[in-house]
Scaffold this active site. Structure first.
Site, PDB file in Angstrom:
ATOM      1  N   ARG A  16       0.809  -1.223   0.000  1.00 27.66           N
ATOM      2  CA  ARG A  16       0.000   0.000   0.000  1.00 27.66           C
ATOM      3  C   ARG A  16       0.844   1.275   0.000  1.00 27.66           C
ATOM      4  O   ARG A  16       0.335   2.367  -0.231  1.00 27.66           O
ATOM      5  CB  ARG A  16      -0.964   0.007   1.196  1.00 27.66           C
ATOM      6  CG  ARG A  16      -2.207  -0.838   0.933  1.00 27.66           C
ATOM      7  CD  ARG A  16      -3.069  -0.966   2.169  1.00 27.66           C
ATOM      8  NE  ARG A  16      -2.450  -1.866   3.147  1.00 27.66           N
ATOM      9  CZ  ARG A  16      -2.883  -2.015   4.395  1.00 27.66           C
ATOM     10  NH1 ARG A  16      -3.902  -1.317   4.830  1.00 27.66           N
ATOM     11  NH2 ARG A  16      -2.279  -2.861   5.205  1.00 27.66           N
ATOM     12  N   LYS A  23       8.586  -0.774   2.727  1.00 30.12           N
ATOM     13  CA  LYS A  23       7.833   0.012   3.721  1.00 30.12           C
ATOM     14  C   LYS A  23       8.671   0.430   4.929  1.00 30.12           C
ATOM     15  O   LYS A  23       8.733   1.623   5.250  1.00 30.12           O
ATOM     16  CB  LYS A  23       6.623  -0.789   4.192  1.00 30.12           C
ATOM     17  CG  LYS A  23       5.884  -0.124   5.328  1.00 30.12           C
ATOM     18  CD  LYS A  23       4.519  -0.735   5.570  1.00 30.12           C
ATOM     19  CE  LYS A  23       4.568  -1.874   6.523  1.00 30.12           C
ATOM     20  NZ  LYS A  23       3.213  -2.270   6.969  1.00 30.12           N
ATOM     21  N   ASN A 382      36.207  41.796   4.099  1.00 32.97           N
ATOM     22  CA  ASN A 382      34.884  42.061   3.523  1.00 32.97           C
ATOM     23  C   ASN A 382      34.954  41.829   2.019  1.00 32.97           C
ATOM     24  O   ASN A 382      35.807  42.396   1.332  1.00 32.97           O
ATOM     25  CB  ASN A 382      34.472  43.504   3.802  1.00 32.97           C
ATOM     26  CG  ASN A 382      33.008  43.721   3.439  1.00 32.97           C
ATOM     27  OD1 ASN A 382      32.120  43.460   4.237  1.00 32.97           O
ATOM     28  ND2 ASN A 382      32.750  44.170   2.215  1.00 32.97           N
ATOM     29  N   ASN A 391      35.743  28.995  -9.285  1.00 29.42           N
ATOM     30  CA  ASN A 391      36.551  27.853  -8.836  1.00 29.42           C
ATOM     31  C   ASN A 391      36.688  26.775  -9.886  1.00 29.42           C
ATOM     32  O   ASN A 391      37.469  25.857  -9.733  1.00 29.42           O
ATOM     33  CB  ASN A 391      35.931  27.262  -7.562  1.00 29.42           C
ATOM     34  CG  ASN A 391      34.493  26.807  -7.776  1.00 29.42           C
ATOM     35  OD1 ASN A 391      33.771  27.349  -8.609  1.00 29.42           O
ATOM     36  ND2 ASN A 391      34.089  25.804  -7.029  1.00 29.42           N
TER      37      ASN A 391
END
Ligand code: UD1
Ligand code: CA
Length: 477
Positions: A16, A23, A382, A391
């Site tokens: 089911r 399952k 920064n 890259n």
């Protein structure tokens, strides 16, 4: 607890679920259903765990032995019933004596609590019963085996739905599917089971009748919260069990000092660890082995898988996997942290920034619109808005190093491998191809150079070279 053998039944097909995944392997809160069961049964300190596998055993078997290397696998070739399955398990365990108590449980009950099993087995062992059944009352008993009691309130039989009379179908006390046996009784009873019933199966539950015939005692241990023994047969039940397990987990974290603004939209996997005074905002998923430290705020709209978020950090509208966010750092909104990202303490990864395999030092900031792949960025640096750490040269990945306290301009491209020294600066729009010495300023200057046939000479045999060649031949035709 002494001499407990645990048998976990997981041979059924689970059709089911309508899935190529067996399952019991479907995950609930970051662990397979059978993984939850194998963990819960540890509470009875089993001498041995035998798992009965059948359907898709090539998937289920290795999963079980990976989670519990000592588990024995018993193969049930055809699913002839729970009694047959236990018989197969006992045969597989024949190398060592099956003695003391045998606890039988299904493999698809993710809500099962270890402490409930422990209480059940302790009570069973102390009572000297041949069989104990873990039972509970449910609003809708349809489909379950019903507990038929005799005039004295003792358990007379377990009757399956298909075999029950109308009167028996009205009984709302059900068999959870978890039973404890005296081992000697069980070994003698299994060969006596018959398949003379509506399903033509060997029912484990018929051991109750056998015990009664032999004048042995049978008992029921009723639990208040029998929903913990519920299995998921289809995806709707799977979602419902996940919701219940999640509610349990979220409530436990709130009781442990975590603020959860909207429990209904907060999903926390079983292995997640949260410290006190963490705040989780709506629509947040904390998955895998994620850890969030004190005073951190996560969410809204955030998914973290296997991440570590430091003390007092702030992670908003972010998707992250295998990333570490330092103490007091801020991430988001709209950030994508891929594996190998480390944001330094008090650092920042801002809006529309993607990072991968990137180590940012303390206080380092990548505030806006950037891609940082394969990079090391020093403390206090920064990175300007719109910077790409290039890259990938089309074939290989290369690393970029930016030193500490550097200030790089907007819209830069760092063509890896390249190093930008400590305290260096770059102007807006710079494409950095060569190393920048510490303290230097680099500004864009070169005009565009075209190197003909570079790809044909250097990338022979690639799709890129093939495309170039066919374009060239078309233009010369
Ligand atoms: C079983 C019980 C029922 C109880 C219910 C609780 C029997 C006869 N009935 O019914 O009283 O209320 O569980 O959920 O025991 N399995 C095997 N091999 C088999 C048959 C089953 O390994 O040959 C496994 C299944 O994978 C499952 C478990 O045993 O994990 C229970 O089987 P299932 O068919 O779901 O039993 P129910 O009919 O629900
Ligand atoms: Ca069944």
């Amino acid at each position: 607890m002494e001499n407990v053998t645990v048998i976990v039944l997981a041979a059924g097909g689970g059709t089911r679920m309508k899935s190529k995944t067996m399952k019991v392997l479907h995950p609930v809160a970051g662990r397979s259903m059978i993984g939850h069961v194998l963990r819960a049964v540890q509470a009875v300190e089993p001498e041995r765990v035998v798992a009965v596998v059948g359907h898709q055993r090539e998937q289920v078997g290795p999963h079980i032995t990976e989670l519990l290397p000592g588990a024995l696998l018993a193969v049930q070739e055809t699913q002839d019933g729970t009694g047959h399955a236990v018989r197969v398990a006992v045969e597989a365990a024949a190398a060592g004596p099956v003695r003391g108590t045998v606890l039988v449980s299904a493999g698809d009950t993710p809500l099962l609590r270890g402490e409930s099993l422990r209480e059940f087995v302790e009570e069973h062992a102390a009572s000297g019963r041949a069989v104990s059944v873990l039972t509970g009352r449910v609003a809708n008993p349809f489909g379950y085996g019903r507990i038929v009691r005799d005039a004295d309130g003792g358990v007379a039989a377990i009757v399956e739905e298909k075999d029950a009379t109308d009167e028996q179908r009205r009984i709302d006390e059900i068999n959870s599917g978890i039973l404890a046996f005296d081992a000697d009784f069980l070994l003698g009873a299994l060969p006596r089971l018959t398949n003379d019933n509506a399903n033509g199966e060997y029912y484990l539950t018929d051991t109750v009748k056998i015990a009664r015939q032999d004048g042995l005692s049978v008992g029921a241990h009723m639990v208040d919260d029998v929903s913990q023994t519920e299995g998921a047969n289809d995806r709707a039940q799977l979602a419902e069990l996940h919701r219940q397990l999640n509610a349990r987990t979220v409530t436990a974290w709130m009781k442990a000092g975590v603020t959860v603004m909207d429990p209904a939209t907060t999903w926390i996997d079983d292995d997640v660890v949260l410290e006190r005074d963490v705040t989780i905002l709506p629509n947040t998923q904390l998955l895998g082995a994620t850890v969030v430290r004190e005073d951190a705020v996560v969410g809204p709209d955030t998914t973290l898988k296997d991440c570590e978020v430091g003390e007092g950090a702030r992670v908003v509208r972010t998707h992250a996997e295998l990333a570490v966010v330092g103490d007091g750092a801020t991430v988001g909104p709209f950030s994508y942290l891929r594996p190998g990202t480390q944001v330094g303490a008090t650092g920042k990864v801002g809006a529309f920034v993607e990072t991968k395999n990137a180590v940012l030092g303390e206080g380092a900031k990548v505030p806006h619109l950037s891609y940082v792949g394969d990079a090391t960025i020093g403390e206090g640096t920064n990175i300007g808005a719109g910077t790409i750490f290039a890259n990938y040269d089309g074939v290989n990945k290369h690393h970029t190093v930016v030193g500490k306290h550097a200030r790089t301009g907007s819209n830069n491209t760092f063509v890896a491998p390249v190093t930008i020294g400590d305290g260096a600066a770059t102007g807006g729009g710079t494409v950095v191809r060569q190393d920048v010495p510490p303290g230097a300023l680099v500004v864009p200057g070169a005009t565009q150079r075209v190197i003909e046939d570079w790809v044909l000479e250097r990338r022979e045999g690639t799709a890129q070279a093939d495309a170039a060649r066919s374009a060239r031949s078309e233009s010369t035709d």
